[in-house]
Design an enzyme around this catalytic site. Structure first.
Site, PDB file in Angstrom:
ATOM      1  N   ASP A 274       0.833  -1.199   0.000  1.00  0.00           N
ATOM      2  CA  ASP A 274       0.000   0.000   0.000  1.00  0.00           C
ATOM      3  C   ASP A 274       0.873   1.258   0.000  1.00  0.00           C
ATOM      4  OD1 ASP A 274      -2.689   1.219   0.382  1.00  0.00           O
ATOM      5  OD2 ASP A 274      -1.773   1.950   2.232  1.00  0.00           O
ATOM      6  N   GLU A 316       1.149  -0.377  -5.036  1.00  0.00           N
ATOM      7  CA  GLU A 316      -0.055   0.447  -5.230  1.00  0.00           C
ATOM      8  C   GLU A 316       0.357   1.918  -5.347  1.00  0.00           C
ATOM      9  OE1 GLU A 316      -3.440   3.018  -3.842  1.00  0.00           O
ATOM     10  OE2 GLU A 316      -1.802   2.466  -2.518  1.00  0.00           O
TER      11      GLU A 316
HETATM   12  C1  GLC Z   1      -4.088   3.502  -0.361  1.00  0.00           C
HETATM   13  C2  GLC Z   1      -5.442   2.864  -0.189  1.00  0.00           C
HETATM   14  C3  GLC Z   1      -6.400   3.882   0.333  1.00  0.00           C
HETATM   15  C4  GLC Z   1      -5.902   4.410   1.646  1.00  0.00           C
HETATM   16  C5  GLC Z   1      -4.467   4.925   1.535  1.00  0.00           C
HETATM   17  C6  GLC Z   1      -3.852   5.148   2.877  1.00  0.00           C
HETATM   18  O1  GLC Z   1      -4.101   4.500  -1.312  1.00  0.00           O
HETATM   19  O2  GLC Z   1      -5.870   2.310  -1.380  1.00  0.00           O
HETATM   20  O3  GLC Z   1      -7.683   3.349   0.477  1.00  0.00           O
HETATM   21  O4  GLC Z   1      -6.744   5.436   2.107  1.00  0.00           O
HETATM   22  O5  GLC Z   1      -3.637   3.999   0.863  1.00  0.00           O
HETATM   23  O6  GLC Z   1      -3.503   3.934   3.475  1.00  0.00           O
END
Ligand code: GLC
Length: 637
Positions: A274, A316
């Site tokens: 993430d 991500e």
């Molecule tokens: C990523 C997740 C999102 C979250 C962010 C902070 O972008 O997809 O949902 O709010 O990380 O962890």
């Protein structure tokens, strides 16, 4: 170094040749990166030993069944490029109550054709300050209402038996402020204060905030929060209850690597890292996509390749197209950083094309997107749990003859609930009053017009909305990469406004597109002619077609066609002599596409058959056309 390795192997009594070879082949690179980032740290040497220790321990802890699966994957090669994979992302509680409930639902996925599950964060996270689980309180304890580690392990075993793949998250950038490390820091423990970014006054925070874009400007403005108990300013890039981990401290890296291995040994096939763009901070920069962040990701990748090689990594990073390429690794690290990234640009330009009936921005994006190296892949999607960002490059919009500011304004008005005659029902998310930036929330179905169409009981509008949903899914299903559906979209779920009644969610309108599955509603998919049946069976057919077409595997085998019609876009996928043309009409009007579009090196096919409708077409001359109905698409071979 070799002596050290031999020492380790002997110490731990590791006899497996494969592991020894992988360690030998990668350890110098790991050491080099560690030295580069952490060489100046007083405890660097000891912590590097701790890291090597962890690699060995992770290998020892890996179950035989997982080692066997690693070996099988290695035999296949880059297993995740296959057209046989089709995924879904879901919240365990909102989909099936808990982990054992989800295990009971595996047949549902099999019926649909989904064989890859992304479970949204399942580890302990404080109610009301959870960010959908992305504020983690304990990286090793499952959220109580979902079950326990045994339930996860049972689910994984059942999935493995069925040949399914499991993806979960590691929230690398931050912890909840209720995490043990944060609690110790708050109680004054210096060692743990160094796990986070903390400052005694506003000097550095002020300096940094000049360049750091705000992620949640409405609900969590700024990037630092004052903690009274410590009398310090803590960095909180996302929500104020998510404290950023300080990767300048090698202890943080080593501890988080242990969590990476813990997940790997639960049998995770793809680990979604993430927010990796944020893991390194530097005054005077946006604190995103910094070279050190890439180095840390490369180090994680190398360690995983040694100890738990079957686990792929998804970064991500939702960043501009040129920056996303960096996450696949560069130079000698090409394809040795993240195996996957989200094709967020493509997702956004699909929504762009649908709003404007003009596919030129989509085409303009391809020169950048096509730079993805062979061996790495995309997650392709139309919707996920997050908002739709309009972060594609200005030059892509300009190239299409639009003004970036006005074009984005059009998109926000069209989808964000501003333009009254728009068929879409969505909302603006994270509106920044200083920059006018905003993103878009809303479910696939609502953004495609189904919510308004159902409310007005307009049959034609309902049929059009369904056609748009299927067009959007089809477009990303064959593009290359693993398509990951968002749960509920396979049934046409419209926005759910119940989040407004929950104080822990009401401040975040992304919850409108995170439905609670109503299995009675899903049952309607069995009844011919219902919305659910139409959307479900089309999604099912798309997945089955994907699996039947080898050309769809992600082998850098895509060419975009010159379509001669702004509303119609086409890509050609091929392996050897086999070619399949995927043609999409993004407009609500009938459009014609000249047969010349199919000509390559002076030759064009004689006859084309559409796998979607079953119709055949005799390919005509330049003046003759393939007629495309509103939002119609073709899979021609
Ligand atoms: C990523 C997740 C999102 C979250 C962010 C902070 O972008 O997809 O949902 O709010 O990380 O962890």
């Amino acid at each position: 170094m070799q002596k050290k390795i031999n020492g380790y192997l002997a110490n731990y009594n590791i006899k497996e040749v494969g592991f020894a070879q992988r360690l030998g082949a990668n350890v110098n690179d790991i050491a080099e990166i560690f030295q580069l980032i952490y060489g100046d740290h007083p405890q660097a040497e000891g912590l590097f030993e701790a890291l090597l220790d962890q690699i060995c321990q992770a290998h020892i802890a890996r179950k035989e069944s997982l080692k066997k699966r690693d070996a099988e994957k290695e035999k296949v090669g880059t297993w995740f490029l296959s057209n046989q994979l089709a995924g879904m992302s879901l919240y365990v509680d909102r989909f099936a109550g808990n982990l054992s409930g989800l295990r009971q639902k595996l047949d549902y996925f099999e019926t649909l054709g989904v064989n890859y599950l992304h479970l949204m964060p399942i580890f302990k996270s404080p109610e009301g300050e959870s960010d959908g689980g992305y504020a983690v309180e304990d990286f090793r304890a499952i959220e109580e209402k979902l079950g326990n580690i045994q339930d996860l392990s049972d689910l994984q075993s059942s999935m493995q038996e069925k040949g399914m793949y499991l993806m979960i998250d590691i929230v690398l950038n931050h912890t909840s402020h209720h995490h043990e490390w944060a609690k110790k820091a708050r109680s004054g423990d210096q060692e743990f204060q160094e796990y986070f970014y903390m400052y005694e006054d506003r000097r550095i925070p002020d300096e940094m905030e000049k360049d750091m874009p705000e992620i949640f400007p409405e609900s969590s403005p700024g990037s630092f929060i004052y903690d009274e108990r410590m009398d310090k300013w803590v960095m909180t890039v996302f929500h104020q209850y998510q404290w950023d981990l300080n990767y300048r401290n090698p202890k943080v890296f080593v501890e988080m690597l242990a969590n990476v291995f813990y997940y790997a040994n639960l049998g995770v096939d793809v680990l979604r890292i993430d927010a990796p763009a944020f893991i390194w901070k530097q005054v005077g920069t946006t604190c995103q996509n910094l070279p050190e962040a890439h180095k840390l990701l490369q180090m994680i990748k190398l360690c995983v390749e040694v100890a738990t090689p079957g686990m792929a990594l998804l970064g991500e990073a939702i960043v501009a197209p040129a920056q996303i390429m960096e996450y696949f690794g560069k130079g000698r690290f090409a394809t040795h950083e993240c195996d996957f990234a989200y094709n967020a640009t493509h997702m956004a330009v699909q929504w762009d094309a649908l709003a404007t009936a003009d596919t030129r921005v989509m085409l303009a994006a391809q020169s950048e997107l096509s730079k993805k190296p062979l061996g790495a892949s995309w997650i392709t999607y139309t919707r996920c749990h997050d908002d739709i960002g309009l972060g594609y490059d200005d030059h892509m919009i300009e190239q299409s003859g639009y003004t970036p500011y006005l074009h984005r304004m059009y998109m926000k008005n069209h989808y964000g609930g501003v333009q009254e005659d728009s068929p879409a029902t969505g909302a603006l998310f994270a509106v920044n009053p200083k920059t006018q930036d905003a993103r878009i929330s809303g479910s696939l179905a609502s953004l495609c017009g189904l919510e308004k169409a159902l409310a007005s009981k307009n049959k034609l509008a309902i049929a059009t909305a369904i056609q748009k949903i299927i067009l959007m899914q089809a477009h990303c299903m064959f593009l290359g990469g693993v398509p990951v559906l968002f749960y509920g979209d396979e049934m046409g779920y419209t926005n759910d406004y119940s989040y407004l009644q929950d104080a822990g969610k009401a401040y975040d309108n992304r919850w409108m597109h995170r439905p609670v599955i109503d299995w009675k509603k899903n049952k309607k998919a069995e009844k011919e002619g219902t919305v659910e049946q139409q959307v479900f069976s089309a999604t099912q057919r798309l997945i089955s077609l994907r699996k039947s077409l080898d050309v769809v595997a992600d082998l850098k085998n895509i060419d975009w066609m010159a379509s001669h019609n702004r509303s119609v876009v086409g890509y050609e996928r091929y392996i050897g002599e086999e070619r399949v043309y995927f043609i999409f009409n993004f407009s609500g009007e009938v459009q014609d596409l000249t047969w010349f579009a199919f000509e390559r090196e002076g030759k064009r096919p004689l006859e084309l058959r559409d796998a979607w409708s079953g119709k055949s077409f005799i390919v005509g001359s330049d003046e003759e056309h393939l007629r495309c109905g509103p939002y119609e698409f073709f899979i021609l071979s």
